[in-house]
Design a protein around this motif. Sequence first.
Motif, short mmCIF file in Angstrom:
data_model
loop_
_atom_site.label_atom_id
_atom_site.label_comp_id
_atom_site.label_asym_id
_atom_site.label_seq_id
_atom_site.Cartn_x
_atom_site.Cartn_y
_atom_site.Cartn_z
N THR A 1 0.81 -1.22 0.00
CA THR A 1 0.00 0.00 0.00
C THR A 1 0.85 1.27 0.00
O THR A 1 0.35 2.35 0.32
CB THR A 1 -0.93 0.02 1.23
N MET A 2 2.11 1.16 -0.38
CA MET A 2 3.00 2.31 -0.23
C MET A 2 2.83 3.40 -1.29
O MET A 2 3.47 4.43 -1.21
CB MET A 2 4.45 1.85 -0.18
N LYS A 3 1.94 3.18 -2.27
CA LYS A 3 1.57 4.32 -3.12
C LYS A 3 0.80 5.36 -2.30
O LYS A 3 0.70 6.52 -2.71
CB LYS A 3 0.73 3.87 -4.31
N TYR A 4 0.28 4.93 -1.17
CA TYR A 4 -0.51 5.83 -0.31
C TYR A 4 0.35 6.62 0.66
O TYR A 4 -0.19 7.33 1.52
CB TYR A 4 -1.56 5.04 0.46
N ASP A 5 1.68 6.53 0.54
CA ASP A 5 2.53 7.28 1.46
C ASP A 5 2.58 8.76 1.10
O ASP A 5 3.34 9.52 1.70
CB ASP A 5 3.94 6.68 1.49
N MET A 6 1.77 9.15 0.12
CA MET A 6 1.68 10.57 -0.24
C MET A 6 0.30 11.13 0.11
O MET A 6 -0.09 12.18 -0.39
CB MET A 6 1.98 10.77 -1.72
N CYS A 7 -0.44 10.43 0.98
CA CYS A 7 -1.78 10.91 1.35
C CYS A 7 -1.75 12.28 2.01
O CYS A 7 -2.69 13.07 1.86
CB CYS A 7 -2.46 9.91 2.28
N GLY A 8 -0.70 12.59 2.74
CA GLY A 8 -0.61 13.91 3.36
C GLY A 8 -0.56 15.01 2.32
O GLY A 8 -1.27 16.02 2.42
N ALA A 9 0.27 14.82 1.28
CA ALA A 9 0.35 15.80 0.20
C ALA A 9 -0.97 15.89 -0.54
O ALA A 9 -1.44 16.98 -0.90
CB ALA A 9 1.48 15.43 -0.76
N ALA A 10 -1.61 14.74 -0.79
CA ALA A 10 -2.90 14.73 -1.47
C ALA A 10 -3.95 15.48 -0.67
O ALA A 10 -4.79 16.21 -1.22
CB ALA A 10 -3.34 13.29 -1.73
N THR A 11 -3.90 15.33 0.66
CA THR A 11 -4.88 16.00 1.51
C THR A 11 -4.73 17.52 1.46
O THR A 11 -5.74 18.24 1.35
CB THR A 11 -4.74 15.51 2.97
N VAL A 12 -3.51 18.02 1.54
CA VAL A 12 -3.35 19.49 1.53
C VAL A 12 -3.64 20.06 0.15
O VAL A 12 -4.11 21.20 0.03
CB VAL A 12 -1.96 19.91 2.05
N PHE A 13 -3.41 19.28 -0.91
CA PHE A 13 -3.80 19.69 -2.25
C PHE A 13 -5.32 19.80 -2.33
O PHE A 13 -5.89 20.81 -2.78
CB PHE A 13 -3.26 18.67 -3.26
N GLY A 14 -6.01 18.77 -1.86
CA GLY A 14 -7.47 18.80 -1.85
C GLY A 14 -8.03 19.92 -1.00
O GLY A 14 -9.07 20.51 -1.33
N LEU A 15 -7.35 20.23 0.10
CA LEU A 15 -7.80 21.33 0.95
C LEU A 15 -7.80 22.64 0.19
O LEU A 15 -8.70 23.49 0.37
CB LEU A 15 -6.90 21.43 2.18
N MET A 16 -6.82 22.83 -0.68
CA MET A 16 -6.77 24.06 -1.47
C MET A 16 -7.96 24.16 -2.42
O MET A 16 -8.48 25.25 -2.68
CB MET A 16 -5.46 24.14 -2.24
N GLU A 17 -8.41 23.03 -2.95
CA GLU A 17 -9.61 23.01 -3.78
C GLU A 17 -10.82 23.45 -2.97
O GLU A 17 -11.65 24.24 -3.44
CB GLU A 17 -9.82 21.61 -4.36
N THR A 18 -10.92 22.98 -1.74
CA THR A 18 -12.03 23.38 -0.87
C THR A 18 -11.96 24.86 -0.53
O THR A 18 -12.97 25.57 -0.57
CB THR A 18 -12.01 22.53 0.42
N VAL A 19 -10.78 25.34 -0.19
CA VAL A 19 -10.59 26.76 0.12
C VAL A 19 -10.98 27.63 -1.06
O VAL A 19 -11.68 28.64 -0.91
CB VAL A 19 -9.12 27.02 0.54
N LYS A 20 -10.55 27.22 -2.24
CA LYS A 20 -10.88 27.98 -3.46
C LYS A 20 -12.38 27.99 -3.72
O LYS A 20 -12.97 29.02 -4.05
CB LYS A 20 -10.12 27.38 -4.64
N THR A 21 -13.02 26.83 -3.56
CA THR A 21 -14.45 26.72 -3.84
C THR A 21 -15.27 27.56 -2.85
O THR A 21 -16.25 28.20 -3.23
CB THR A 21 -14.90 25.25 -3.78
N LEU A 22 -14.85 27.58 -1.60
CA LEU A 22 -15.54 28.37 -0.58
C LEU A 22 -15.16 29.85 -0.62
O LEU A 22 -15.78 30.66 0.07
CB LEU A 22 -15.26 27.81 0.81
#
Length: 489
Positions: free
Chosen positions: A267-288
């Motif tokens: 499952t080590m492709k998921y060792d970048m979940c932290g980066a994916a989360t903060v990227f997704g957070l920016m999408e939420t910030v932009k949308t709001l």
Amino acid sequence: MKCQLTTHTQCPTDAHLILWKTHANAWPQALRPLLDEMALSSESQTTTFGLSSLCQQLTLLSSADIERPDVLRQLTEYLNAVLVSPASHPIAIDISGFDLANRFVFARLRTLLVAVINRFYQLPQLGYKAKQPVSNRQLWLLTAEHSPQATELAAQTQAITQGMLLSRRLADTPANDCRPQDVAQQAADWASAHPQTHCEILDENAIRELGMGCLDATGKGSHNPPRLVTLRWQGAAQSAPTYAFVGKGITFDTGGMWLKEGEGMRTMKYDMCGAATVFGLMETVKTLQLPLNVVAVMALAENMPGVDAMLPGDVVKSHAGHSVEIINTDAEGRLVLADALSYAATRFNPAALIDVATLTGAVVKALGYDISGLMSNNPALSQQLQQAADLTQDRVWPLPLDESFDPQVKSHIADLTNTPPNNAAIAVSAAHFLSKFCHQVAWAHLDVSGTALSRGKFTQASGRPALLLTQFLLDISKGKTNEKNSTGM
């Protein structure tokens, strides 16, 4: 995915209709005999029979006490079982009986709705299967009137889910299509498509020139060199405070020369979940369109045992100026975060600096799969995050962090070591190492090794802790704007 308001009379007939046992006033007249029978059970019920062509499926939830964490968890688990993913039909859920002016009701109903709308996504939608599942991807909120609170609820639910979908899809993508340069390009494409957003990418040469020896060491064993990507949202004046989020982005982790066993690598492709989360957070910030300045820094690298890979015993110089002895090459996450935290702290001088990382298996042993570990050098920031976690039930648990853990990061040859000399306090030792690179900025570390993934018949990214981080920013936004006191903001 869309989340929209409509009235009960306009509920789509092809929808999965979700009602509440205690909100009988909202029951359709034609379905009342069936609903009366379903309500005899103390448990939630669902059926596809006797629906008079008013809906495709009918679910009656046993309790509407969603402000109670135990009830919220039970309802979420039930709906996750009932809603086959990816959901092929639209979903319509009655919200007319809830007091949306109540902060806890608003936030926890939003948590449930985010869980529901996430059921529209599943791994086959990434495009690797020959047959693609069809999903309507529409959540209807049924209400008697379009109140400001209901409108805000729909808007926040959609914005959070859009961010989670971005991060989940990115984390779920196989590593051969999700190399550091691939993530960097996706970030650049995203920023170029949206006003008020900016992207900066540091390649391997710039990383070395800026003295990021820890990030460079982690990525140099791979043919796919490291990247440091910064996304910025300018929602306030340049003089206003900045809130910085740093994500661990190991796009694949073999352990390097400290090679993992095969099962540990699965499952080590998921060792970048932290980066994916903060990227997704920016999408939420932009949308709001949040009236804040927010940055996300992604430290991206592949940890591979190549000819140029870092070796146990190597000493490198970090961006913060500390020399670091690398004992365990499989403790690479704290290395890339060290340089990224130092870079974010010195470049942006943020009012708060928060990192998100699948950092240690030890936090899973301590807290399980539903609670993230929280460590911080600032009690006020820690309290803010705990309050946001409690409100959303995107749960965290604080762990200690003070100078008594200094021996855990002490090296005899360098300023610091990336691995403790024993097996004690592994999760806290990793966080204590990170604390040395924050330049006295208010900082918090979220170890999401247990919560970043959904585990069941198969593994996939969960998108957490998106709800927690969004609520943290919404609370700050409320303090800045003093608006919408009646809603979850």
